[in-house]
Write a protein that holds these residues in place. Structure first.
Motif, PDB file in Angstrom:
ATOM      1  N   UNK A 233       0.875  -1.263  -0.114  1.00  0.00           N
ATOM      2  CA  UNK A 233      -0.096  -0.113   0.026  1.00  0.00           C
ATOM      3  C   UNK A 233       0.918   1.337   0.181  1.00  0.00           C
ATOM      4  N   UNK A 234       1.871   1.205   0.744  1.00  0.00           N
ATOM      5  CA  UNK A 234       2.903   2.481   0.853  1.00  0.00           C
ATOM      6  C   UNK A 234       3.414   2.934  -0.429  1.00  0.00           C
ATOM      7  N   UNK A 235       3.880   1.711  -1.286  1.00  0.00           N
ATOM      8  CA  UNK A 235       4.224   1.892  -2.685  1.00  0.00           C
ATOM      9  C   UNK A 235       3.175   2.525  -3.586  1.00  0.00           C
ATOM     10  N   UNK A 236       1.951   1.833  -3.507  1.00  0.00           N
ATOM     11  CA  UNK A 236       1.050   2.359  -4.186  1.00  0.00           C
ATOM     12  C   UNK A 236       0.596   3.813  -4.010  1.00  0.00           C
ATOM     13  N   UNK A 237       0.714   4.045  -3.039  1.00  0.00           N
ATOM     14  CA  UNK A 237       0.356   5.465  -2.594  1.00  0.00           C
ATOM     15  C   UNK A 237       1.379   6.392  -2.658  1.00  0.00           C
ATOM     16  N   UNK A 238       2.599   6.081  -2.619  1.00  0.00           N
ATOM     17  CA  UNK A 238       3.742   7.052  -2.763  1.00  0.00           C
ATOM     18  C   UNK A 238       3.829   7.253  -4.489  1.00  0.00           C
ATOM     19  N   UNK A 239       3.426   6.202  -5.290  1.00  0.00           N
ATOM     20  CA  UNK A 239       3.299   6.572  -6.749  1.00  0.00           C
ATOM     21  C   UNK A 239       2.238   7.586  -7.223  1.00  0.00           C
ATOM     22  N   UNK A 240       1.249   7.860  -6.532  1.00  0.00           N
ATOM     23  CA  UNK A 240       0.129   8.440  -6.506  1.00  0.00           C
ATOM     24  C   UNK A 240      -0.025   9.970  -5.997  1.00  0.00           C
ATOM     25  N   UNK A 241       0.430   9.938  -4.844  1.00  0.00           N
ATOM     26  CA  UNK A 241       0.270  11.248  -3.880  1.00  0.00           C
ATOM     27  C   UNK A 241       1.334  11.923  -3.767  1.00  0.00           C
TER      28      UNK A 241
ATOM     29  N   UNK B  79       6.356   4.192   3.638  1.00  0.00           N
ATOM     30  CA  UNK B  79       6.564   5.535   3.009  1.00  0.00           C
ATOM     31  C   UNK B  79       7.871   6.162   3.140  1.00  0.00           C
ATOM     32  N   UNK B  80       8.578   6.005   4.236  1.00  0.00           N
ATOM     33  CA  UNK B  80       9.767   6.237   4.539  1.00  0.00           C
ATOM     34  C   UNK B  80      10.640   5.862   3.800  1.00  0.00           C
ATOM     35  N   UNK B  81      10.536   4.581   3.297  1.00  0.00           N
ATOM     36  CA  UNK B  81      11.454   3.941   2.333  1.00  0.00           C
ATOM     37  C   UNK B  81      11.302   4.456   0.842  1.00  0.00           C
ATOM     38  N   UNK B  82      10.149   5.092   0.755  1.00  0.00           N
ATOM     39  CA  UNK B  82       9.789   5.754  -0.564  1.00  0.00           C
ATOM     40  C   UNK B  82      10.436   7.459  -0.786  1.00  0.00           C
TER      41      UNK B  82
ATOM     42  N   UNK C 258       5.264  11.442   7.919  1.00  0.00           N
ATOM     43  CA  UNK C 258       3.672  11.507   7.434  1.00  0.00           C
ATOM     44  C   UNK C 258       3.326  10.682   8.308  1.00  0.00           C
ATOM     45  N   UNK C 259       2.111  10.955   9.072  1.00  0.00           N
ATOM     46  CA  UNK C 259       1.342  10.508   9.937  1.00  0.00           C
ATOM     47  C   UNK C 259       0.403   9.453   9.036  1.00  0.00           C
TER      48      UNK C 259
END
Length: 259
Positions: free
Chosen positions: A18-26, A140-143, A148-149
């Protein structure tokens, strides 16, 4: 405060990052809050199930029969069994099941969802939503998205009111509440009981953007919101010894007849 939906997320499947998917779009900045619906968290964690997986106990059959007799609608005892297995306490057993989940959230039917679950009958809540929030935050931190909370949200009803609203069931990188006790009001009187449930209020605000049903967007980025300098607390679920409502429910029994 700005709320921006994270759009174009695919149908989430077990094992998805999920983190990767969000990081690509947000576009997320330090200090932002990301809310993620428990539905997609559960799907990524493989928390789907089928009714056939639940051998029915005598207790489940008794509950289903009693609810069916009162409501006039046939209730599947396998669903009642699933609710029992996802719960630590049954606070109301009729005309509906109000339960405490294993992580302390009190809701109807242990929060089990029967909609938007392709290929399965049931979608269960995450086992430990705060740990889920911590994993998403670390991802998210890895990306490269630091500070970010993350809040894992769900929707549920409220006593004495129609309709549902968003609530937090897990969080990371943010305190659950801010404590106004001891602060003065506008007339200088000291506040004695006010503790603001910040994660619930942010979850409810995000729910206005995510929507419901087929149009739902599972993640929202919240920006330009500040916690302030008030004392913080991670308490969200009221302990039993301080919960007068739960104590009363333990002594209450439904005695209504058929509708």
């Amino acid at each position: 405060m700005q709320l921006e939906p994270v759009t174009d997320l695919p149908e989430i499947r077990p094992g998805d990052d999920l983190a990767a998917l969000v990081a690509d779009r947000a576009t997320l900045e330090p200090g932002d809050v990301l809310t993620v619906a428990s539905t997609v968290v559960s799907k990524a964690e493989g928390r789907t199930a089928n009714l056939a997986e639940y051998p029915v106990s005598g207790r489940a059959r008794e509950l289903a029969d009693r609810i069916g007799a009162v409501t006039g609608e046939e209730k599947d005892p396998r669903f009642a069994q699933a609710v029992l297995e996802e719960s630590t306490e049954l606070l109301i057993e009729c005309p509906f099941m109000l339960t405490e989940t294993h992580f302390g959230h009190i809701c109807v039917n242990a929060g089990i969802d029967r909609s938007n679950v392709p290929g399965h009958d049931l979608l269960l809540l995450p086992r430990r939503p705060t740990e889920s929030a911590e994993r998403i935050r670390a991802g998210l931190e890895e990306h490269g998205l630091e500070d970010v909370a993350v809040i894992v949200t769900d929707t549920c009803g409220r006593p004495f009111r129609h309709g549902q609203r968003g609530v937090a069931i897990g969080w990371a990188g943010i305190a659950a509440s801010r404590d106004w006790r001891g602060e003065p009001d506008r007339d200088g009187r000291e506040l004695g009981v006010t503790v603001q449930s910040v994660v619930d209020e942010l979850a409810a605000a995000a729910n206005l953007v995510t929507g419901e049903g087929a149009d739902g967007v599972p993640a929202v980025a919240i920006r330009d919101w500040e916690f302030g300098d008030l004392p913080e607390s991670d308490e969200l679920f009221r302990p039993v010894e301080d919960d007068l409502i739960r104590q009363a429910l333990r002594q209450w029994a439904f005695e209504g007849g058929e509708h």
